[in-house]
Design an enzyme around this catalytic site. Structure first.
Site, PDB file in Angstrom:
ATOM      1  N   GLU A  76       0.828  -1.224   0.000  1.00  0.00           N
ATOM      2  CA  GLU A  76       0.000   0.000   0.000  1.00  0.00           C
ATOM      3  C   GLU A  76       0.855   1.264   0.000  1.00  0.00           C
ATOM      4  OE1 GLU A  76      -2.857  -0.473  -0.771  1.00  0.00           O
ATOM      5  OE2 GLU A  76      -3.736  -2.175   0.247  1.00  0.00           O
ATOM      6  N   HIS A 101      -3.084   2.044   8.189  1.00  0.00           N
ATOM      7  CA  HIS A 101      -4.116   1.254   7.503  1.00  0.00           C
ATOM      8  C   HIS A 101      -4.196  -0.091   8.213  1.00  0.00           C
ATOM      9  CE1 HIS A 101      -6.214  -1.316   4.850  1.00  0.00           C
ATOM     10  NE2 HIS A 101      -5.136  -1.979   4.482  1.00  0.00           N
ATOM     11  N   HIS A 140      -6.896  -3.748   9.158  1.00  0.00           N
ATOM     12  CA  HIS A 140      -8.101  -4.541   8.915  1.00  0.00           C
ATOM     13  C   HIS A 140      -8.778  -4.792  10.270  1.00  0.00           C
ATOM     14  CE1 HIS A 140      -6.041  -6.405   5.080  1.00  0.00           C
ATOM     15  NE2 HIS A 140      -6.085  -5.086   5.057  1.00  0.00           N
ATOM     16  N   TYR A 189     -22.193  11.495  18.669  1.00  0.00           N
ATOM     17  CA  TYR A 189     -21.464  12.748  18.402  1.00  0.00           C
ATOM     18  C   TYR A 189     -19.975  12.520  18.162  1.00  0.00           C
ATOM     19  CZ  TYR A 189     -19.282  13.026  23.011  1.00  0.00           C
ATOM     20  OH  TYR A 189     -18.504  12.780  24.092  1.00  0.00           O
ATOM     21  N   HIS A 231     -12.490  -4.193   2.845  1.00  0.00           N
ATOM     22  CA  HIS A 231     -11.049  -4.180   3.105  1.00  0.00           C
ATOM     23  C   HIS A 231     -10.715  -3.794   4.551  1.00  0.00           C
ATOM     24  CE1 HIS A 231      -6.870  -2.985   1.250  1.00  0.00           C
ATOM     25  NE2 HIS A 231      -6.753  -3.460   2.459  1.00  0.00           N
ATOM     26  N   TYR A 290     -12.663  21.322  22.854  1.00  0.00           N
ATOM     27  CA  TYR A 290     -12.217  20.285  23.787  1.00  0.00           C
ATOM     28  C   TYR A 290     -10.774  19.895  23.448  1.00  0.00           C
ATOM     29  CZ  TYR A 290     -12.153  15.427  25.575  1.00  0.00           C
ATOM     30  OH  TYR A 290     -11.846  14.255  26.189  1.00  0.00           O
TER      31      TYR A 290
HETATM   32  P1  13P Z   1       1.536  -5.216   3.172  1.00  0.00           P
HETATM   33  O1  13P Z   1       2.028  -6.383   4.032  1.00  0.00           O
HETATM   34  O2  13P Z   1       2.137  -5.262   1.787  1.00  0.00           O
HETATM   35  O3  13P Z   1       1.703  -3.922   3.883  1.00  0.00           O
HETATM   36  O4  13P Z   1      -0.014  -5.440   2.885  1.00  0.00           O
HETATM   37  C1  13P Z   1      -0.927  -5.706   3.898  1.00  0.00           C
HETATM   38  C2  13P Z   1      -2.260  -5.119   3.586  1.00  0.00           C
HETATM   39  O5  13P Z   1      -3.022  -4.955   4.529  1.00  0.00           O
HETATM   40  C3  13P Z   1      -2.655  -4.724   2.225  1.00  0.00           C
HETATM   41  O6  13P Z   1      -3.797  -3.938   2.235  1.00  0.00           O
END
Ligand code: 13P
Length: 242
Positions: A96, A115, A117, A140, A182, A235
């Site tokens: 990514e 990023h 999951h 909120y 994703h 805040y």
């Molecule tokens: P990488 O291990 O290449 O960072 O990929 C993991 C991932 O979550 C791809 O969206």
């Protein structure tokens, strides 16, 4: 914007620490996810980025790579898993890289991008309703994402420039978004802000999923959310001055 670290080794150690903390914080599983931290090197703007496909338990500081910001990269239409034209380090950069690179390039106030999951964010990102409307103002605290909803970027293949393009669009006026089928992306001025936002987004997604199971959410209207956003700004500024 600077990352607040005095040298690159300290920045690498912080990025690695955050990467290893994702699993115990319930934000990730296995090798999924990736993190970046804005870092200038030799007068060039760029980012430190986690490597691809390495288990966080085994990851070490030297596995982290550095990419320069490359304003000349072609617009994001490609869905190939391409390597960046320039990258420094002994490992392949996260698949990514383009998403991280483009967020840092487009948003100079962003110092870090995560990023993941995360299970509840990912659950909602697989729902048709959420993909169409995002997570609405059911609470909120949705204001932490920077507006009155948490948007969801449409599905594009992982590692593609197209995924980067739809993520940038979803992040317009927002600090975080979901990625359809994703996961989620969170940004922050600092790595700790970014990590905290990822935790808050995951909490919001868990609670919204629970609300949907129990009944019909009561949504906060525009005026209430405007008020919540203004209060939120005050805040946060009270926190930063204390
Ligand atoms: P990488 O291990 O290449 O960072 O990929 C993991 C991932 O979550 C791809 O969206």
């Amino acid at each position: 914007m600077t990352s607040g670290f005095t040298n690159e080794q300290a920045a690498r150690a912080a990025l690695l620490g955050a990467a290893k903390a994702l699993g115990p914080a319930g934000l990730n599983a296995g090798r999924a996810g990736n993190l970046s931290l804005r870092w200038h090197r030799g007068g060039r703007d760029g980012l430190l980025l986690t490597p691809s496909a390495i288990d966080y338990d085994r990851m070490v500081e030297d596995d982290i790579v550095w990419l320069p910001l490359m304003p000349g990269l072609a617009a994001g239409r490609d869905d190939a898993l391409a390597d960046p034209p320039e990258c420094f380090g002994s490992r392949r950069p996260s698949s990514e890289w383009r998403l991280h690179h483009d967020v840092h390039l487009d948003r100079p106030g962003v110092g870090a991008v995560i990023h993941v999951h995360a299970p509840w964010a990912t659950t909602l990102a697989c729902l048709d309703k959420v993909q169409r409307e995002g997570v609405p103002a059911f609470h909120y605290m949705i204001a932490v994402a920077g507006g009155d909803s948490l948007p969801c970027a449409p599905y594009e293949p992982f590692g593609s420039a197209r995924l980067s393009a739809v993520t940038l669009a979803a992040l317009r006026d927002r600090h975080a978004c979901l990625l359809a089928n994703h996961g989620m992306v969170a940004t922050g001025a600092t790595l700790s802000d970014c990590f905290e936002l990822a935790l808050q987004v995951e909490w919001l997604c868990r609670v919204y999923a629970q609300v949907l199971q129990c009944g019909t959410p009561v949504l906060l209207d525009e005026a209430r959310m405007r008020d919540a956003l203004a209060r939120f700004g005050r805040y946060r500024s009270a926190q930063s001055s204390s």
